[in-house]
Design a protein around this motif. Sequence first.
Motif, PDB file in Angstrom:
ATOM      1  N   UNK A  32      -3.049 -13.449   0.665  1.00 13.38           N
ATOM      2  CA  UNK A  32      -2.917 -12.015   0.384  1.00 13.38           C
ATOM      3  C   UNK A  32      -1.727 -11.746  -0.530  1.00 13.38           C
ATOM      4  N   UNK A  33      -0.621 -12.450  -0.300  1.00  9.50           N
ATOM      5  CA  UNK A  33       0.555 -12.254  -1.148  1.00  9.50           C
ATOM      6  C   UNK A  33       0.292 -12.636  -2.588  1.00  9.50           C
TER       7      UNK A  33
ATOM      8  N   UNK B 101       3.751  -6.417  -3.156  1.00  9.19           N
ATOM      9  CA  UNK B 101       4.031  -7.206  -1.955  1.00  9.19           C
ATOM     10  C   UNK B 101       4.508  -6.310  -0.802  1.00  9.19           C
ATOM     11  N   UNK B 102       4.658  -5.031  -1.073  1.00  8.09           N
ATOM     12  CA  UNK B 102       5.169  -4.073  -0.095  1.00  8.09           C
ATOM     13  C   UNK B 102       4.379  -4.094   1.220  1.00  8.09           C
ATOM     14  N   UNK B 103       3.035  -4.070   1.194  1.00 10.86           N
ATOM     15  CA  UNK B 103       2.309  -4.075   2.471  1.00 10.86           C
ATOM     16  C   UNK B 103       2.493  -5.364   3.252  1.00 10.86           C
ATOM     17  N   UNK B 104       2.650  -6.498   2.545  1.00  7.27           N
ATOM     18  CA  UNK B 104       2.872  -7.764   3.239  1.00  7.27           C
ATOM     19  C   UNK B 104       4.160  -7.695   4.059  1.00  7.27           C
ATOM     20  N   UNK B 105       5.204  -7.124   3.464  1.00  2.00           N
ATOM     21  CA  UNK B 105       6.479  -6.988   4.157  1.00  2.00           C
ATOM     22  C   UNK B 105       6.353  -6.087   5.381  1.00  2.00           C
ATOM     23  N   UNK B 106       5.681  -4.947   5.230  1.00  2.34           N
ATOM     24  CA  UNK B 106       5.556  -4.013   6.343  1.00  2.34           C
ATOM     25  C   UNK B 106       4.735  -4.605   7.483  1.00  2.34           C
ATOM     26  N   UNK B 107       3.648  -5.285   7.161  1.00  2.00           N
ATOM     27  CA  UNK B 107       2.823  -5.899   8.206  1.00  2.00           C
ATOM     28  C   UNK B 107       3.591  -7.013   8.902  1.00  2.00           C
TER      29      UNK B 107
ATOM     30  N   UNK C 251      11.578   7.479  -1.099  1.00  2.00           N
ATOM     31  CA  UNK C 251      12.110   6.149  -1.338  1.00  2.00           C
ATOM     32  C   UNK C 251      11.257   5.334  -2.289  1.00  2.00           C
ATOM     33  N   UNK C 252       9.936   5.451  -2.164  1.00  2.00           N
ATOM     34  CA  UNK C 252       9.034   4.708  -3.050  1.00  2.00           C
ATOM     35  C   UNK C 252       9.195   5.171  -4.488  1.00  2.00           C
ATOM     36  N   UNK C 253       9.223   6.480  -4.694  1.00  2.00           N
ATOM     37  CA  UNK C 253       9.370   7.008  -6.049  1.00  2.00           C
ATOM     38  C   UNK C 253      10.709   6.589  -6.651  1.00  2.00           C
ATOM     39  N   UNK C 254      11.767   6.662  -5.854  1.00  2.00           N
ATOM     40  CA  UNK C 254      13.093   6.254  -6.353  1.00  2.00           C
ATOM     41  C   UNK C 254      13.131   4.762  -6.669  1.00  2.00           C
ATOM     42  N   UNK C 255      12.524   3.959  -5.802  1.00  2.00           N
ATOM     43  CA  UNK C 255      12.503   2.511  -6.035  1.00  2.00           C
ATOM     44  C   UNK C 255      11.725   2.163  -7.295  1.00  2.00           C
ATOM     45  N   UNK C 256      10.577   2.802  -7.478  1.00  2.00           N
ATOM     46  CA  UNK C 256       9.764   2.535  -8.668  1.00  2.00           C
ATOM     47  C   UNK C 256      10.518   2.942  -9.930  1.00  2.00           C
ATOM     48  N   UNK C 257      11.224   4.064  -9.867  1.00  2.00           N
ATOM     49  CA  UNK C 257      11.996   4.505 -11.029  1.00  2.00           C
ATOM     50  C   UNK C 257      13.094   3.507 -11.396  1.00  2.00           C
ATOM     51  N   UNK C 258      13.604   2.786 -10.400  1.00  2.00           N
ATOM     52  CA  UNK C 258      14.673   1.823 -10.655  1.00  2.00           C
ATOM     53  C   UNK C 258      14.127   0.496 -11.174  1.00  2.00           C
ATOM     54  N   UNK C 259      13.035   0.001 -10.578  1.00  2.00           N
ATOM     55  CA  UNK C 259      12.574  -1.352 -10.906  1.00  2.00           C
ATOM     56  C   UNK C 259      11.703  -1.403 -12.149  1.00  2.00           C
ATOM     57  N   UNK C 260      11.110  -0.283 -12.566  1.00  2.00           N
ATOM     58  CA  UNK C 260      10.275  -0.304 -13.770  1.00  2.00           C
ATOM     59  C   UNK C 260      11.159  -0.045 -14.996  1.00  2.00           C
TER      60      UNK C 260
ATOM     61  N   UNK D 271       2.365   3.862  -1.972  1.00  2.00           N
ATOM     62  CA  UNK D 271       2.232   4.766  -0.831  1.00  2.00           C
ATOM     63  C   UNK D 271       0.931   4.509  -0.078  1.00  2.00           C
ATOM     64  N   UNK D 272      -0.153   4.202  -0.795  1.00  2.00           N
ATOM     65  CA  UNK D 272      -1.409   3.851  -0.123  1.00  2.00           C
ATOM     66  C   UNK D 272      -1.233   2.581   0.710  1.00  2.00           C
ATOM     67  N   UNK D 273      -0.458   1.635   0.192  1.00  2.00           N
ATOM     68  CA  UNK D 273      -0.163   0.432   0.961  1.00  2.00           C
ATOM     69  C   UNK D 273       0.635   0.781   2.217  1.00  2.00           C
ATOM     70  N   UNK D 274       1.521   1.740   2.108  1.00  2.00           N
ATOM     71  CA  UNK D 274       2.302   2.189   3.262  1.00  2.00           C
ATOM     72  C   UNK D 274       1.369   2.719   4.351  1.00  2.00           C
ATOM     73  N   UNK D 275       0.404   3.535   3.949  1.00  3.88           N
ATOM     74  CA  UNK D 275      -0.560   4.074   4.905  1.00  3.88           C
ATOM     75  C   UNK D 275      -1.442   2.959   5.465  1.00  3.88           C
TER      76      UNK D 275
END
Length: 283
Positions: free
Chosen positions: A136-137, A192-198, A221-230, A246-250
Amino acid sequence: MSDRGEGRIRSGDENMPLMAHLAELRVRLIKCVLAVAAGAVVCWVFYPQILDWLVAPYCDVVPDEAVSEEAARQNLFGGCELLVLDPLEPFSVRLTVAGYGGLTLAIPVVLWQVWRFVQPGLYPRERRHAAAFTVAGALLFALGAGLAYWSIPRALNFLASIGGEDLVTGFSPAKYLSFVVKMMAAFGIGFEFPILLVFLQLAGIVHYRQLIRGRRFAIVGIVALVAVITPSGDPFTLMVLSVPMYLFYEAAIAIGWIRARQQRRQGIEGQEAREEADADTTG
């Protein structure tokens, strides 16, 4: 010995010393380096094809008339060729492509080695997910990198047009490839975000109810993180990566809820079995 006790013990070693941990870490790192090196050799051999593939998003942005003019009179800034300003740059670019390409090809091996290193510290029920997490990763990283590749022409178009018509676009290979690699790496890591949360839920560090309560903070937090890493920072790229994360979060919340429900059901069934056994013994 209970599952909880067994899950914290490496086979054959009840108390693994620190030096043994460091020795195993060294072995895992060596295997990762060898995998990256093998992938780098493959990418070095197929460098021309890989470079054409990486430059293709830039060519999608350049107008067709500019490409035809460049082909006719070899204009310095015409077409979608990259402008070399340093005699050493072609060699460094090839090394960069080979290095990052080798790391990309070695992602499944790297994930597997990471999992194998942390596996002894997990419970037996958590170890069963090793192969699933690795596959999955790797797939999610590839999916994220592919989505980044699709969004690069839109980001380039935004960045090239926001400065006005008086600016002439002529990218150097090092700067352009750095932009492309950072975009694809940011999307791949973001996926890889959902892998970490699971994994955090399986390890008992985070409960799905905590994720539910933290929804509002997660969005910000997701929006801020994306703004930083992209690296592009354009609204289109921000949306393209923020929405899937965010869909992965859900999805991680849903997986945690299903897992908790299964555990409750198993607990009820186990309690009923024990009560029946006690009743038979008493009878």
